[in-house]
Design a protein around this motif. Structure first.
Motif, PDB file in Angstrom:
ATOM      1  N   SER A   1       0.791  -1.216   0.000  1.00 29.18           N
ATOM      2  CA  SER A   1       0.000   0.000   0.000  1.00 29.18           C
ATOM      3  C   SER A   1       0.832   1.278   0.000  1.00 29.18           C
ATOM      4  O   SER A   1       0.311   2.352  -0.311  1.00 29.18           O
ATOM      5  N   VAL A   2       2.121   1.171   0.340  1.00 29.98           N
ATOM      6  CA  VAL A   2       2.952   2.370   0.416  1.00 29.98           C
ATOM      7  C   VAL A   2       4.114   2.353  -0.562  1.00 29.98           C
ATOM      8  O   VAL A   2       4.850   3.347  -0.648  1.00 29.98           O
ATOM      9  N   LYS A   3       4.281   1.283  -1.305  1.00 28.16           N
ATOM     10  CA  LYS A   3       5.377   1.195  -2.261  1.00 28.16           C
ATOM     11  C   LYS A   3       5.299   2.331  -3.279  1.00 28.16           C
ATOM     12  O   LYS A   3       4.240   2.626  -3.820  1.00 28.16           O
ATOM     13  N   GLY A   4       6.437   2.952  -3.519  1.00 24.31           N
ATOM     14  CA  GLY A   4       6.498   4.058  -4.454  1.00 24.31           C
ATOM     15  C   GLY A   4       6.151   5.395  -3.846  1.00 24.31           C
ATOM     16  O   GLY A   4       6.362   6.433  -4.482  1.00 24.31           O
ATOM     17  N   ARG A   5       5.618   5.389  -2.631  1.00 22.55           N
ATOM     18  CA  ARG A   5       5.237   6.632  -1.968  1.00 22.55           C
ATOM     19  C   ARG A   5       6.061   6.900  -0.710  1.00 22.55           C
ATOM     20  O   ARG A   5       6.342   8.057  -0.390  1.00 22.55           O
ATOM     21  N   PHE A   6       6.425   5.840   0.005  1.00 25.56           N
ATOM     22  CA  PHE A   6       7.179   5.969   1.255  1.00 25.56           C
ATOM     23  C   PHE A   6       8.598   5.456   1.055  1.00 25.56           C
ATOM     24  O   PHE A   6       8.835   4.513   0.287  1.00 25.56           O
ATOM     25  N   THR A   7       9.535   6.057   1.769  1.00 26.15           N
ATOM     26  CA  THR A   7      10.918   5.617   1.740  1.00 26.15           C
ATOM     27  C   THR A   7      11.465   5.559   3.160  1.00 26.15           C
ATOM     28  O   THR A   7      11.394   6.540   3.893  1.00 26.15           O
ATOM     29  N   ILE A   8      12.010   4.405   3.536  1.00 24.69           N
ATOM     30  CA  ILE A   8      12.619   4.255   4.849  1.00 24.69           C
ATOM     31  C   ILE A   8      14.131   4.344   4.701  1.00 24.69           C
ATOM     32  O   ILE A   8      14.704   3.866   3.721  1.00 24.69           O
ATOM     33  N   SER A   9      14.776   4.968   5.673  1.00 22.55           N
ATOM     34  CA  SER A   9      16.224   5.094   5.650  1.00 22.55           C
ATOM     35  C   SER A   9      16.754   5.072   7.075  1.00 22.55           C
ATOM     36  O   SER A   9      16.012   5.303   8.025  1.00 22.55           O
ATOM     37  N   ARG A  10      18.036   4.770   7.212  1.00 23.37           N
ATOM     38  CA  ARG A  10      18.647   4.758   8.534  1.00 23.37           C
ATOM     39  C   ARG A  10      19.978   5.475   8.494  1.00 23.37           C
ATOM     40  O   ARG A  10      20.689   5.459   7.477  1.00 23.37           O
ATOM     41  N   ASP A  11      20.318   6.102   9.606  1.00 24.37           N
ATOM     42  CA  ASP A  11      21.586   6.785   9.761  1.00 24.37           C
ATOM     43  C   ASP A  11      22.219   6.240  11.030  1.00 24.37           C
ATOM     44  O   ASP A  11      21.851   6.638  12.134  1.00 24.37           O
ATOM     45  N   ASN A  12      23.160   5.322  10.876  1.00 25.59           N
ATOM     46  CA  ASN A  12      23.772   4.681  12.036  1.00 25.59           C
ATOM     47  C   ASN A  12      24.543   5.667  12.912  1.00 25.59           C
ATOM     48  O   ASN A  12      24.615   5.496  14.127  1.00 25.59           O
TER      49      ASN A  12
END
Length: 119
Positions: free
Chosen positions: A62-73
């Motif tokens: 439902s969120v593919k192409g609209r949401f982006t997850i990222s991490r900053d260690n």
């Protein structure tokens, strides 16, 4: 246990954007998987997106192409960039930490941040 604090929620119109942030109390480098989940009123909590220590990502359809997850260690943060928001995205969004150490699985949750998409 790791403490997680979410921020960035608010009210946004359909089609708008928000950026959620999750700050962890320990190095997220040590956490197998960080993720975002959401729960709408009267509904079951559902997975939104996850990111592993190897930077592999997974998204709900439902969120593919609209949401982006990222991490900053370095900052011990996990962000969720949300765009093209829809009313059905309205929910409390929770940060999640999922890790396994010595054969024991540990799961921790933040308190959540409200996202409301409405005109």
């Amino acid at each position: 246990q790791v403490q997680l604090v979410e921020s960035g929620g608010g009210l946004v119109q359909p089609g708008g954007s928000l950026r959620l942030s999750c700050a962890a109390s320990e190095d997220i480098f040590t956490i197998n998987t960080m993720g975002w989940y959401r729960q709408a009123p009267g509904k079951q909590r559902e997975l939104v997106a996850t990111i592993t220590s190897g930077y592999s990502t997974n998204y709900a359809d439902s969120v593919k192409g609209r949401f982006t997850i990222s991490r900053d260690n370095a900052k011990n943060t996990v962000d969720l960039e949300m765009s093209s928001l829809k009313p059905e995205d309205t929910a409390v969004y929770y940060c999640n930490a999922d890790r396994q150490r010595g054969g024991v699985r540990y799961i921790n949750w933040g308190q959540g941040t409200q996202v409301t998409v409405s005109s």
